[in-house]
Design a protein around this motif. Structure first.
Motif, PDB file in Angstrom:
ATOM      1  N   TRP A 106       0.894  -1.156  -0.123  1.00 55.94           N
ATOM      2  CA  TRP A 106       0.125  -0.131   0.151  1.00 55.94           C
ATOM      3  C   TRP A 106       0.929   1.293  -0.007  1.00 55.94           C
ATOM      4  N   ALA A 107       1.795   1.207   0.728  1.00 56.06           N
ATOM      5  CA  ALA A 107       2.727   2.462   0.855  1.00 56.06           C
ATOM      6  C   ALA A 107       3.312   2.692  -0.386  1.00 56.06           C
ATOM      7  N   LEU A 108       3.931   1.677  -1.060  1.00 58.66           N
ATOM      8  CA  LEU A 108       4.949   1.570  -2.226  1.00 58.66           C
ATOM      9  C   LEU A 108       4.056   2.286  -3.503  1.00 58.66           C
ATOM     10  N   THR A 109       2.798   1.807  -3.370  1.00 57.40           N
ATOM     11  CA  THR A 109       1.704   1.961  -4.587  1.00 57.40           C
ATOM     12  C   THR A 109       1.135   3.398  -4.456  1.00 57.40           C
ATOM     13  N   GLU A 110       0.679   3.378  -3.150  1.00 53.68           N
ATOM     14  CA  GLU A 110      -0.221   4.937  -2.766  1.00 53.68           C
ATOM     15  C   GLU A 110       0.736   6.223  -2.768  1.00 53.68           C
ATOM     16  N   TYR A 111       1.812   6.038  -2.099  1.00 54.70           N
ATOM     17  CA  TYR A 111       2.669   7.205  -1.889  1.00 54.70           C
ATOM     18  C   TYR A 111       3.805   7.131  -2.621  1.00 54.70           C
ATOM     19  N   LYS A 112       4.236   8.304  -3.174  1.00 59.79           N
ATOM     20  CA  LYS A 112       5.515   8.604  -3.982  1.00 59.79           C
ATOM     21  C   LYS A 112       6.422   9.371  -3.207  1.00 59.79           C
ATOM     22  N   PHE A 113       7.485   8.938  -2.943  1.00 55.51           N
ATOM     23  CA  PHE A 113       8.525   9.554  -2.119  1.00 55.51           C
ATOM     24  C   PHE A 113      10.112   9.070  -2.563  1.00 55.51           C
ATOM     25  N   LYS A 114      10.883   9.846  -2.139  1.00 54.98           N
ATOM     26  CA  LYS A 114      12.337   9.413  -2.238  1.00 54.98           C
ATOM     27  C   LYS A 114      12.674   8.077  -1.663  1.00 54.98           C
ATOM     28  N   GLY A 115      13.212   7.152  -2.589  1.00 57.04           N
ATOM     29  CA  GLY A 115      13.657   6.125  -2.103  1.00 57.04           C
ATOM     30  C   GLY A 115      12.552   4.974  -2.538  1.00 57.04           C
ATOM     31  N   ASN A 116      11.499   5.344  -3.362  1.00 56.66           N
ATOM     32  CA  ASN A 116      10.477   4.452  -3.333  1.00 56.66           C
ATOM     33  C   ASN A 116      10.876   3.285  -4.217  1.00 56.66           C
ATOM     34  N   LEU A 117      11.693   3.948  -5.369  1.00 58.00           N
ATOM     35  CA  LEU A 117      12.166   2.709  -6.497  1.00 58.00           C
ATOM     36  C   LEU A 117      13.038   2.136  -6.075  1.00 58.00           C
ATOM     37  N   LEU A 118      13.866   2.644  -4.959  1.00 53.04           N
ATOM     38  CA  LEU A 118      15.063   1.685  -4.409  1.00 53.04           C
ATOM     39  C   LEU A 118      14.397   0.810  -3.513  1.00 53.04           C
ATOM     40  N   ILE A 119      13.491   0.890  -2.757  1.00 54.59           N
ATOM     41  CA  ILE A 119      12.803  -0.003  -1.992  1.00 54.59           C
ATOM     42  C   ILE A 119      12.044  -1.130  -2.809  1.00 54.59           C
ATOM     43  N   THR A 120      11.577  -0.825  -3.848  1.00 53.97           N
ATOM     44  CA  THR A 120      10.839  -1.631  -4.760  1.00 53.97           C
ATOM     45  C   THR A 120      11.887  -2.571  -5.206  1.00 53.97           C
TER      46      THR A 120
END
Length: 288
Positions: A106-120
């Motif tokens: 939910w967090a990775l899909t709903e919110y856009k933040f720095k590090g999102n792509l890295l965590i994915t």
């Protein structure tokens, strides 16, 4: 006459029949291959040792039928403790994987933040790289945390093992949820936590059932990490407890097969509970 038959039976319909037969034949063959080892284990668990080697594929009869294997398992080993340990580890690990996986998806899909792509990307790496490659580092970490021979060590490792796949599957389902639902909830001043637990989580039930089954079976059947992290008598799981009947020179096959048969029962019960949701999750994911 041939022209009349061609009109009554279109060419497309004629081609579909062999294709359907082929698909069902392949599925039937796969089912037989998958169920054959389980059937062999179960039928030989009720047979004497000599009958097992004389006719391993034969059904038990009045001469070969015996329950000595089950008696040995229940009398010579603490099978109840092993089953309880496996059940506790499986339920805790699967439950936390579902909760943390749904929250991360939910967090990775709903919110856009720095590090999102890295965590994915890190979660994707968790799918591609087997966790057993880090066994030495995991064991060193558990020793430093004083968690060796505890069920906590197994739960933590299984959470790390199942979380990447859970996040990947649940993220795909979260993307299919209409944005209007969350936007309407925010317009009503509903908190983000309440949106997740009351709106998003109920919609993820089919996907979570799919994740639960795919996560539960490897945990229940695992021998590697219980042998490395929790080999003590009080923390043994079923798969590790069965090993006491396997000797270097002599193996009590009646007890081994009986223990494996008993170990299958909880998995079948849990699968029966989640089967409907599992099918819904698989078909829903295929359509979407």
């Amino acid at each position: 006459m041939m022209k009349l038959l061609d009109r009554l039976m279109p060419a497309s319909g004629i081609r579909q029949v062999p294709k359907s037969v082929t698909i069902h034949a392949v599925l039937l063959a796969y089912t037989v291959i998958a169920l054959f080892p389980i059937i062999v284990v179960v039928i030989n668990a009720f047979k004497e040792r000599r009958a097992i080697f004389r006719d391993p594929l034969g059904l038990p009869d009045s001469d070969s039928f015996t329950l000595v294997g089950f008696q040995q398992v229940l009398l010579r080993s603490d099978f109840g403790l092993y089953s309880w340990n496996s059940l506790v580890v499986t339920i805790l690990a699967v439950g936390l994987v579902l909760l943390l996986g749904a929250m991360a998806a939910w967090a990775l899909t709903e919110y856009k933040f720095k590090g999102n792509l890295l965590i994915t990307f890190l979660f994707a790496m968790g799918i591609m790289i087997p966790i057993r490659l880090g066994t030495v580092s995991i064991l060193s970490l558990m020793v430093s945390l004083d968690l060796v021979n505890t069920l906590t060590a197994l739960v933590l490792v299984y959470i790390a093992q199942g979380l990447p796949l859970a996040v990947y599957i649940l993220s795909e389902f979260v993307r299919t949820i209409p944005k209007e639902l969350t936007e309407a909830a925010r317009c009503d001043s509903v908190s983000e936590y309440k949106i997740f637990f009351c709106v998003i989580l109920p919609l993820l039930k089919p996907a979570m059932a799919t994740v639960a089954v795919f996560t539960m079976i490897p945990i229940w059947n695992d021998l590697w990490f219980p042998l490395i992290l929790a080999p003590g008598e009080e923390t043994r799981t079923i798969t590790l407890g069965v090993q006491q009947f396997v000797g270097q020179y002599v193996t009590d096959w009646n007890s081994v097969l009986s223990a494996l048969t008993l170990a299958i029962v909880p998995v079948l019960i849990l699968y029966t509970i989640f089967s409907r949701q599992l099918i819904r999750g698989l078909t829903s994911g295929a359509v979407k």
